[in-house]
Design a protein around this motif. Sequence first.
Motif, PDB file in Angstrom:
ATOM      1  N   ASP A  60       0.821  -1.219   0.000  1.00 47.58           N
ATOM      2  CA  ASP A  60       0.000   0.000   0.000  1.00 47.58           C
ATOM      3  C   ASP A  60       0.852   1.265   0.000  1.00 47.58           C
ATOM      4  N   ASP A  61       2.047   1.153   0.524  1.00 46.95           N
ATOM      5  CA  ASP A  61       2.910   2.327   0.717  1.00 46.95           C
ATOM      6  C   ASP A  61       3.319   2.927  -0.632  1.00 46.95           C
ATOM      7  N   ALA A  62       3.031   4.232  -0.781  1.00 47.37           N
ATOM      8  CA  ALA A  62       3.245   4.884  -2.085  1.00 47.37           C
ATOM      9  C   ALA A  62       4.712   4.879  -2.501  1.00 47.37           C
ATOM     10  N   SER A  63       5.621   5.060  -1.553  1.00 49.10           N
ATOM     11  CA  SER A  63       7.037   5.126  -1.954  1.00 49.10           C
ATOM     12  C   SER A  63       7.554   3.741  -2.349  1.00 49.10           C
ATOM     13  N   ARG A  64       7.066   2.707  -1.691  1.00 53.73           N
ATOM     14  CA  ARG A  64       7.477   1.356  -2.103  1.00 53.73           C
ATOM     15  C   ARG A  64       6.897   1.043  -3.482  1.00 53.73           C
ATOM     16  N   ARG A  65       5.642   1.413  -3.708  1.00 49.18           N
ATOM     17  CA  ARG A  65       5.043   1.195  -5.036  1.00 49.18           C
ATOM     18  C   ARG A  65       5.861   1.910  -6.101  1.00 49.18           C
ATOM     19  N   ARG A  66       6.238   3.150  -5.813  1.00 54.46           N
ATOM     20  CA  ARG A  66       7.015   3.937  -6.780  1.00 54.46           C
ATOM     21  C   ARG A  66       8.346   3.234  -7.076  1.00 54.46           C
ATOM     22  N   ALA A  67       8.970   2.675  -6.044  1.00 53.75           N
ATOM     23  CA  ALA A  67      10.249   1.977  -6.243  1.00 53.75           C
ATOM     24  C   ALA A  67      10.066   0.741  -7.125  1.00 53.75           C
ATOM     25  N   VAL A  68       8.948   0.055  -6.958  1.00 56.68           N
ATOM     26  CA  VAL A  68       8.677  -1.123  -7.802  1.00 56.68           C
ATOM     27  C   VAL A  68       8.470  -0.673  -9.253  1.00 56.68           C
ATOM     28  N   ILE A  69       7.713   0.411  -9.434  1.00 54.74           N
ATOM     29  CA  ILE A  69       7.467   0.921 -10.790  1.00 54.74           C
ATOM     30  C   ILE A  69       8.792   1.337 -11.444  1.00 54.74           C
ATOM     31  N   ASP A  70       9.642   1.997 -10.683  1.00 53.73           N
ATOM     32  CA  ASP A  70      10.945   2.414 -11.225  1.00 53.73           C
ATOM     33  C   ASP A  70      11.770   1.191 -11.619  1.00 53.73           C
ATOM     34  N   ASP A  71      11.709   0.151 -10.781  1.00 56.86           N
ATOM     35  CA  ASP A  71      12.468  -1.065 -11.105  1.00 56.86           C
ATOM     36  C   ASP A  71      11.921  -1.713 -12.376  1.00 56.86           C
ATOM     37  N   PHE A  72      10.590  -1.739 -12.504  1.00 57.42           N
ATOM     38  CA  PHE A  72       9.994  -2.291 -13.730  1.00 57.42           C
ATOM     39  C   PHE A  72      10.494  -1.513 -14.954  1.00 57.42           C
TER      40      PHE A  72
END
Length: 210
Positions: A60-72
Amino acid sequence: MVEFDDAFRRQLRELFVWRRDVRRFRTDPLPDGAVERLIDTACLSPSVGLSQPWRFVIVDDASRRRAVIDDFKACNADALACYSGERAARYAALKLSGLEQAPGHLAVFADKASDIGHGLGRATMPETTEYSVVGAITAMWLAARADGIGLGWVSILNPQRIHDVLDVPASWKFIAYLCIGYPEAECDQPELERAKWEHRRDASEFTLRR
Ligand SMILES: Cc1cc2c(cc1C)N(C[C@H](O)[C@H](O)[C@H](O)COP(=O)(O)O)c1[nH]c(=O)[nH]c(=O)c1N2
């Protein structure tokens, strides 16, 4: 005792036909508890030695989601660089994740160190731990479709990076990152087939008799 009739079997077949890997999601949220209910159903899946090695992380955490998107994005750029010519152009045109739009993000891991199941079935084939988790994801995929919910599997990711971003125990092996939400559209044909990347082949191509 439960019996399933022909009407149910026909519907079940339709469920398999209409399950899709979804990359195009509506952004409206899922009902409260929807993801938890899917996890609950997934936990009914078979597992080696009844080890239930699946571990779920609702992200749910927005910064973790953003990190996953950046990794993708980084991994997808690397993947694109492996193709050339027309195949590269086709790859670049594919939509290979719904990470930005999907209201639900769920990471799935296999716990390689769990004592549950007392090692039964794993001595000669330790990889059965991961197989069990993949089976559970398939169950979740179908259960989601039955609820009108779309699920998309994203594997264009660096497993170690996802492990670090989500800060999970070292013994957990990354298996899948799932986008979950309502699909923009329903279809009975895989998106990669519609994009003419690959086509689905008949079962006879994959079946031998000995
Ligand atoms: C292990 C694994 C890993 C991935 C996938 C699936 C599986 C099983 N799929 C989805 C895959 O492309 C899709 O299942 C096939 O194209 C068939 O389409 P349907 O699932 O029948 O819609 C997938 N799709 C995608 O857009 N990005 C991805 O990174 C992945 N990774």
